[in-house]
Design an enzyme around this catalytic site. Structure first.
Site, PDB file in Angstrom:
ATOM      1  N   ILE A   7       3.040   5.534  -7.868  1.00 19.41           N
ATOM      2  CA  ILE A   7       1.814   6.307  -7.656  1.00 19.41           C
ATOM      3  C   ILE A   7       1.504   6.424  -6.177  1.00 19.41           C
ATOM      4  O   ILE A   7       1.106   7.468  -5.693  1.00 19.41           O
ATOM      5  CB  ILE A   7       0.620   5.660  -8.387  1.00 19.41           C
ATOM      6  CG1 ILE A   7       0.844   5.657  -9.891  1.00 19.41           C
ATOM      7  CG2 ILE A   7      -0.671   6.378  -8.036  1.00 19.41           C
ATOM      8  CD1 ILE A   7      -0.221   4.888 -10.659  1.00 19.41           C
ATOM      9  N   GLY A   8       1.660   5.316  -5.449  1.00 17.83           N
ATOM     10  CA  GLY A   8       1.302   5.329  -4.035  1.00 17.83           C
ATOM     11  C   GLY A   8       1.730   4.062  -3.342  1.00 17.83           C
ATOM     12  O   GLY A   8       2.202   3.105  -3.964  1.00 17.83           O
ATOM     13  N   GLU A   9       1.541   4.080  -2.032  1.00 13.56           N
ATOM     14  CA  GLU A   9       1.923   2.925  -1.222  1.00 13.56           C
ATOM     15  C   GLU A   9       1.014   2.858  -0.014  1.00 13.56           C
ATOM     16  O   GLU A   9       0.653   3.872   0.564  1.00 13.56           O
ATOM     17  CB  GLU A   9       3.374   3.079  -0.781  1.00 13.56           C
ATOM     18  CG  GLU A   9       3.920   1.891  -0.052  1.00 13.56           C
ATOM     19  CD  GLU A   9       5.427   1.976   0.153  1.00 13.56           C
ATOM     20  OE1 GLU A   9       5.961   1.052   0.781  1.00 13.56           O
ATOM     21  OE2 GLU A   9       6.049   2.952  -0.299  1.00 13.56           O
ATOM     22  N   GLY A  10       0.625   1.641   0.327  1.00 18.13           N
ATOM     23  CA  GLY A  10      -0.212   1.425   1.496  1.00 18.13           C
ATOM     24  C   GLY A  10       0.198   0.136   2.173  1.00 18.13           C
ATOM     25  O   GLY A  10       1.197  -0.487   1.807  1.00 18.13           O
ATOM     26  N   GLY A  11      -0.600  -0.272   3.122  1.00 15.92           N
ATOM     27  CA  GLY A  11      -0.296  -1.478   3.876  1.00 15.92           C
ATOM     28  C   GLY A  11      -0.326  -2.741   3.039  1.00 15.92           C
ATOM     29  O   GLY A  11       0.372  -3.707   3.313  1.00 15.92           O
ATOM     30  N   MET A  12      -1.158  -2.731   1.992  1.00 23.31           N
ATOM     31  CA  MET A  12      -1.311  -3.940   1.174  1.00 23.31           C
ATOM     32  C   MET A  12      -0.364  -3.986  -0.019  1.00 23.31           C
ATOM     33  O   MET A  12      -0.199  -5.027  -0.628  1.00 23.31           O
ATOM     34  CB  MET A  12      -2.755  -4.034   0.661  1.00 23.31           C
ATOM     35  CG  MET A  12      -3.750  -4.392   1.731  1.00 23.31           C
ATOM     36  SD  MET A  12      -3.471  -6.017   2.439  1.00 23.31           S
ATOM     37  CE  MET A  12      -3.805  -7.051   1.040  1.00 23.31           C
ATOM     38  N   VAL A  72       1.811   0.779  -5.553  1.00 25.62           N
ATOM     39  CA  VAL A  72       1.168   0.926  -6.860  1.00 25.62           C
ATOM     40  C   VAL A  72       2.044   1.800  -7.741  1.00 25.62           C
ATOM     41  O   VAL A  72       2.496   2.870  -7.327  1.00 25.62           O
ATOM     42  CB  VAL A  72      -0.244   1.537  -6.732  1.00 25.62           C
ATOM     43  CG1 VAL A  72      -0.905   1.650  -8.099  1.00 25.62           C
ATOM     44  CG2 VAL A  72      -1.108   0.697  -5.799  1.00 25.62           C
ATOM     45  N   ASP A  95     -13.611  -2.040   2.552  1.00 30.94           N
ATOM     46  CA  ASP A  95     -12.697  -0.932   2.836  1.00 30.94           C
ATOM     47  C   ASP A  95     -13.099   0.311   2.035  1.00 30.94           C
ATOM     48  O   ASP A  95     -12.246   1.041   1.545  1.00 30.94           O
ATOM     49  CB  ASP A  95     -11.252  -1.331   2.512  1.00 30.94           C
ATOM     50  CG  ASP A  95     -10.230  -0.347   3.078  1.00 30.94           C
ATOM     51  OD1 ASP A  95     -10.530   0.339   4.076  1.00 30.94           O
ATOM     52  OD2 ASP A  95      -9.118  -0.259   2.517  1.00 30.94           O
TER      53      ASP A  95
END
Length: 162
Positions: free
Chosen positions: A15-20, A23, A131
């Site tokens: 679904i997605g990707e971020g620094g943490m 997903v 956040d």
């Protein structure tokens, strides 16, 4: 990771990707429902500090039960991967709802009140999100507003530890 099974969750799509974390959309094979599965990116799986941060995120989000906050179902570990299984919230990120244009007053009030109620409930539970931004708020097709991503949240009553 697509097709892989962690515990009883079959990963279906990214679904997605971020620094943490990363997903994935997954299927809970026990309850036969879709979930969002958040885990550390592959290059950080062995990083103990990041592992503990993910566990703190799960605890902070799980400390709150409110219609305007995505529900955490469980935290687990399989094949050395720590993950959070949570409600899969489908819809549009508030950023795309706003899309650099003013919202009609009724929509603005509905979204603002929902976010405020969710945050107020979190604060009463001792959780500070830290956040909140349009990317971390989703509006479902039914118009339900959900606050996501407690990755930077602080659990005020946290006694520390893993």
């Amino acid at each position: 990771m697509i097709g892989k099974v962690l515990s009883h969750f079959r990963i279906v799509a990214k679904i997605g990707e971020g620094g943490m974390g990363v997903v994935y959309r997954a299927e809970d094979e026990k309850l036969r429902r879709p979930v969002a599965l958040k885990g550390l990116p592959p290059d950080l799986v062995g990083n103990e500090e990041r592992r503990l941060r993910l566990l703190r995120e799960a605890r902070a989000a799980a400390a709150v039960s409110h219609p305007n906050i995505a529900t955490v179902y469980e935290v687990g570990e399989a094949e050395g991967i720590v993950f959070i299984a949570m409600e899969l919230v489908e819809g549009r990120a508030l950023r795309s709802v706003i899309d650099h244009r003013p919202l009609p007053l009724g929509d603005l009030l509905k979204i603002g009140i929902a976010v405020g109620e969710g945050l107020a409930h979190a604060h009463q539970a001792g959780v500070v999100h830290r956040d909140l931004k349009p990317d971390n708020v989703v509006v479902t097709p039914a118009g339900v507003v959900k606050i996501l991503d407690f990755g930077l949240a602080k659990l005020l009553q946290d006694a520390g530890g893993p």
